[in-house]
Design a protein around this motif. Structure first.
Motif, PDB file in Angstrom:
ATOM      1  N   ARG A   1       0.751  -1.234  -0.140  1.00  0.00           N
ATOM      2  CA  ARG A   1      -0.155  -0.058  -0.038  1.00  0.00           C
ATOM      3  C   ARG A   1       0.840   1.275  -0.134  1.00  0.00           C
ATOM      4  N   ILE A   2       2.243   1.067   0.648  1.00  0.00           N
ATOM      5  CA  ILE A   2       2.785   2.457   0.617  1.00  0.00           C
ATOM      6  C   ILE A   2       3.568   2.569  -0.653  1.00  0.00           C
ATOM      7  N   ARG A   3       4.095   1.501  -1.172  1.00  0.00           N
ATOM      8  CA  ARG A   3       4.650   1.583  -2.551  1.00  0.00           C
ATOM      9  C   ARG A   3       3.617   1.999  -3.513  1.00  0.00           C
ATOM     10  N   ASP A   4       2.260   1.574  -3.294  1.00  0.00           N
ATOM     11  CA  ASP A   4       1.482   2.042  -4.357  1.00  0.00           C
ATOM     12  C   ASP A   4       1.192   3.579  -4.345  1.00  0.00           C
ATOM     13  N   LEU A   5       1.220   4.043  -2.977  1.00  0.00           N
ATOM     14  CA  LEU A   5       0.915   5.533  -2.930  1.00  0.00           C
ATOM     15  C   LEU A   5       2.031   6.360  -3.517  1.00  0.00           C
ATOM     16  N   LEU A   6       3.347   5.867  -3.282  1.00  0.00           N
ATOM     17  CA  LEU A   6       4.538   6.479  -3.560  1.00  0.00           C
ATOM     18  C   LEU A   6       4.503   6.575  -5.247  1.00  0.00           C
ATOM     19  N   ALA A   7       3.978   5.467  -5.815  1.00  0.00           N
ATOM     20  CA  ALA A   7       3.945   5.205  -7.514  1.00  0.00           C
ATOM     21  C   ALA A   7       2.831   6.186  -7.887  1.00  0.00           C
ATOM     22  N   GLU A   8       1.932   6.613  -7.098  1.00  0.00           N
ATOM     23  CA  GLU A   8       0.972   7.275  -7.458  1.00  0.00           C
ATOM     24  C   GLU A   8       1.209   8.865  -7.449  1.00  0.00           C
ATOM     25  N   THR A   9       1.967   9.222  -6.094  1.00  0.00           N
ATOM     26  CA  THR A   9       2.226  10.625  -5.955  1.00  0.00           C
ATOM     27  C   THR A   9       3.395  11.126  -6.217  1.00  0.00           C
ATOM     28  N   LEU A  10       4.523  10.400  -6.282  1.00  0.00           N
ATOM     29  CA  LEU A  10       5.900  11.035  -6.491  1.00  0.00           C
ATOM     30  C   LEU A  10       5.950  11.493  -8.083  1.00  0.00           C
ATOM     31  N   PRO A  11       6.390  12.947  -8.099  1.00  0.00           N
ATOM     32  CA  PRO A  11       6.486  13.369  -9.569  1.00  0.00           C
ATOM     33  C   PRO A  11       7.569  12.771 -10.194  1.00  0.00           C
ATOM     34  N   GLU A  12       7.514  12.722 -11.598  1.00  0.00           N
ATOM     35  CA  GLU A  12       8.363  12.094 -12.335  1.00  0.00           C
ATOM     36  C   GLU A  12       9.917  12.615 -12.239  1.00  0.00           C
ATOM     37  N   ASP A  13       9.958  13.841 -11.810  1.00  0.00           N
ATOM     38  CA  ASP A  13      11.296  14.321 -11.693  1.00  0.00           C
ATOM     39  C   ASP A  13      11.857  14.258 -10.169  1.00  0.00           C
ATOM     40  N   TRP A  14      10.937  13.331  -9.370  1.00  0.00           N
ATOM     41  CA  TRP A  14      11.423  13.165  -7.647  1.00  0.00           C
ATOM     42  C   TRP A  14      12.875  12.951  -7.720  1.00  0.00           C
ATOM     43  N   GLU A  15      13.413  11.894  -8.376  1.00  0.00           N
ATOM     44  CA  GLU A  15      14.807  11.390  -8.265  1.00  0.00           C
ATOM     45  C   GLU A  15      16.084  12.835  -8.155  1.00  0.00           C
ATOM     46  N   ALA A  16      15.633  13.689  -8.953  1.00  0.00           N
ATOM     47  CA  ALA A  16      16.355  14.837  -9.312  1.00  0.00           C
ATOM     48  C   ALA A  16      16.150  15.790  -8.260  1.00  0.00           C
ATOM     49  N   ARG A  17      14.936  15.936  -7.976  1.00  0.00           N
ATOM     50  CA  ARG A  17      14.885  16.914  -7.043  1.00  0.00           C
ATOM     51  C   ARG A  17      14.904  16.611  -5.517  1.00  0.00           C
ATOM     52  N   SER A  18      14.835  15.120  -5.304  1.00  0.00           N
ATOM     53  CA  SER A  18      14.956  14.782  -3.795  1.00  0.00           C
ATOM     54  C   SER A  18      16.394  14.800  -3.571  1.00  0.00           C
ATOM     55  N   THR A  19      17.433  15.121  -4.367  1.00  0.00           N
ATOM     56  CA  THR A  19      18.804  15.424  -3.908  1.00  0.00           C
ATOM     57  C   THR A  19      19.002  16.678  -3.376  1.00  0.00           C
ATOM     58  N   HIS A  20      18.054  17.555  -3.435  1.00  0.00           N
ATOM     59  CA  HIS A  20      18.192  18.725  -2.526  1.00  0.00           C
ATOM     60  C   HIS A  20      18.079  18.612  -1.029  1.00  0.00           C
ATOM     61  N   GLY A  21      17.596  17.551  -0.512  1.00  0.00           N
ATOM     62  CA  GLY A  21      17.456  17.198   0.755  1.00  0.00           C
ATOM     63  C   GLY A  21      16.263  17.310   1.365  1.00  0.00           C
ATOM     64  N   PRO A  22      16.162  16.555   2.530  1.00  0.00           N
ATOM     65  CA  PRO A  22      14.648  16.529   3.078  1.00  0.00           C
ATOM     66  C   PRO A  22      14.287  17.917   3.842  1.00  0.00           C
ATOM     67  N   GLY A  23      15.056  18.696   4.034  1.00  0.00           N
ATOM     68  CA  GLY A  23      14.870  19.952   4.846  1.00  0.00           C
ATOM     69  C   GLY A  23      14.669  21.242   3.661  1.00  0.00           C
ATOM     70  N   SER A  24      14.843  20.772   2.284  1.00  0.00           N
ATOM     71  CA  SER A  24      14.602  21.781   1.369  1.00  0.00           C
ATOM     72  C   SER A  24      13.411  22.110   1.216  1.00  0.00           C
ATOM     73  N   ASP A  25      13.254  23.599   0.574  1.00  0.00           N
ATOM     74  CA  ASP A  25      11.654  24.191   0.667  1.00  0.00           C
ATOM     75  C   ASP A  25      10.871  23.167  -0.618  1.00  0.00           C
ATOM     76  N   PHE A  26      11.572  22.493  -1.458  1.00  0.00           N
ATOM     77  CA  PHE A  26      10.832  21.942  -2.596  1.00  0.00           C
ATOM     78  C   PHE A  26      10.207  20.640  -1.653  1.00  0.00           C
ATOM     79  N   GLN A  27      11.065  19.720  -1.042  1.00  0.00           N
ATOM     80  CA  GLN A  27      10.802  18.743  -0.172  1.00  0.00           C
ATOM     81  C   GLN A  27       9.805  18.899   1.060  1.00  0.00           C
ATOM     82  N   THR A  28       9.962  19.962   1.441  1.00  0.00           N
ATOM     83  CA  THR A  28       9.169  20.326   2.553  1.00  0.00           C
ATOM     84  C   THR A  28       7.775  20.612   2.320  1.00  0.00           C
ATOM     85  N   ASP A  29       7.609  21.473   1.108  1.00  0.00           N
ATOM     86  CA  ASP A  29       6.335  21.780   0.495  1.00  0.00           C
ATOM     87  C   ASP A  29       5.822  20.611   0.281  1.00  0.00           C
ATOM     88  N   PHE A  30       6.511  19.410  -0.381  1.00  0.00           N
ATOM     89  CA  PHE A  30       5.884  18.201  -0.847  1.00  0.00           C
ATOM     90  C   PHE A  30       5.625  17.395   0.240  1.00  0.00           C
TER      91      PHE A  30
END
Length: 392
Positions: free
Chosen positions: A15-44
């Motif tokens: 169920r968790i994997r299904d939600l991740l597949a449904e909600t993570l944006p296509e460019d998540w891998e590139a954007r997630s390198t900004h770090g869990p505390g970045s504005d992008f990741q905090t807003d997400f």
């Protein structure tokens, strides 16, 4: 210990994997390198965590009295594994599930639980922890931030450093010391835990530029900050017990071994595709890195199993924490040796892993602190001699 997963646990993970597949944006891998505390990741995270909550996936292991489902604690760790392997889309909110919420449930007053727990279980809260200090580092017993008793509460003055997520936090789980005098408590007994509103006058937050991600760490300055007595967690003199409880949860709450294992699997597939997997040296190094990952996993599971059976705290969390650091560094060393080109932009996930491996031996208590705890509590080695004594 049963090493397999039950049908319910497998379904929970899916169920968790299904939600991740449904909600993570296509460019998540590139954007997630900004770090869990970045504005992008905090807003997400502020959008994603309520989705987890609505589907009963954020805190199902909480007691039903606090909005959970009385689910086994293993469900929390399945969530942690999937979140960390995906780049931690919960952002700063992983702390809420790992230890802030549990600490409030165990030691908080009814008013504190009514105030702070609903935003956590609904996925709307961002906390930071005011632990480390410029002159104390990870040695919490040496902290100097002062909490001077005043009418109705405390006046807090001091500084904290390496404080993750402080730039976007609503509240701070702050450790401070009541000044000695008049026969009052000293040492660890003088420490208090204050739940500080980050909008309070007198708080200054300064971001520290860091390799590990945007907005991840800060300095905090407190200048005569008033904190109501109702915001003290537990009684004066009880803080060290609360800290010990919280750290037991924090130190094994981040499933770094899962990210490292998936990063290793990703690297092996790439080496196979490039025709380099036939090399026995490559295979040997990969096997060593895999061994470190699985050893870390099993030691963490040992800690979770003890928690599930309500066994008293022991030295295993520090042993597991050290093993997790070794796994992170072992996989990172393998990647640096055989796929160094990934760090120059060809693989954003490898960049993210490299950044997190750098922090692995510092976050949640420096690795040296864990080794000291292992020496004392596991190996029963002597500590520092008291004044006037000689080391034997």
């Amino acid at each position: 210990m049963e090493f397999g997963w039950s049908a319910d646990e497998k379904a929970h993970r899916q169920r968790i994997r299904d939600l991740l597949a449904e909600t993570l944006p296509e460019d998540w891998e590139a954007r997630s390198t900004h770090g869990p505390g970045s504005d992008f990741q905090t807003d997400f995270a502020m959008r994603f965590c309520p989705m987890l909550a609505e589907r009963g996936l954020l805190v199902p292991n909480w007691p039903s009295a606090h909005g959970g489902e009385d689910a086994p604690v293993w469900q929390q760790f399945i969530l942690g594994e999937e979140m960390w392997a995906a780049g931690e889309p919960r952002g700063a909110q992983y702390m809420n599930v790992n230890w802030i919420g549990p600490a409030l449930m165990k030691f908080g007053s009814p008013d504190q639980m009514n105030r702070y727990l609903p935003p956590i279980r609904e996925g709307r809260a961002v906390w930071c922890q005011g632990f480390s200090e410029p002159s104390a580092g990870s040695d919490l017993a040496a902290l100097r931030t002062q909490a001077v008793p005043v009418e109705g509460g405390y006046s807090v003055t001091g500084a904290k450093v390496w404080t993750s997520y402080a730039g976007r936090a609503d509240n701070c789980f702050l450790l401070a010391r009541v000044p000695a005098g008049g026969g009052g408590p000293v040492g660890k007994a003088a420490i208090v835990i204050l739940l500080v509103d980050m909008a309070s006058p007198g708080i200054q937050v300064k971001q520290i530029p860091a390799l590990i991600g945007e907005g991840d760490i800060h300095e905090l300055f407190f200048d005569d900050v008033f904190v109501p007595a109702a915001n003290r967690l537990g009684a004066e003199g009880q803080a060290w017990d609360i800290i010990s409880y919280a750290l037991q949860n924090e130190r094994t709450g981040i499933a770094r071994y899962e990210f490292s294992r998936r990063m290793l699997d990703r690297a092996v597939e790439r080496l196979k595709a490039e025709g380099r997997w036939y090399d026995p040296i490559v295979r040997d190094r990969a096997a060593r890195a895999l061994m470190l990952c699985e050893a870390a996993r099993m030691l963490v599971y040992r800690v979770v199993d003890a928690k599930a059976h309500e066994q008293p705290a022991d030295a295993y969390p520090s042993v597991a924490r050290w093993a997790v650091v070794q796994a992170d560094n072992g996989v990172n060393d393998f990647l640096l040796e055989f796929l160094p080109e990934g760090l120059i932009g060809t693989d954003p996930v490898q960049v993210a892993h490299h950044q997190r491996a750098i922090a692995a031996g510092i976050a949640s208590g420096a690795a040296e602190i864990q080794l000291n705890a292992i020496a004392r509590r596991w190996l029963a080695l002597p500590g520092e001699p008291k004044p006037g004594e000689q080391r034997r």
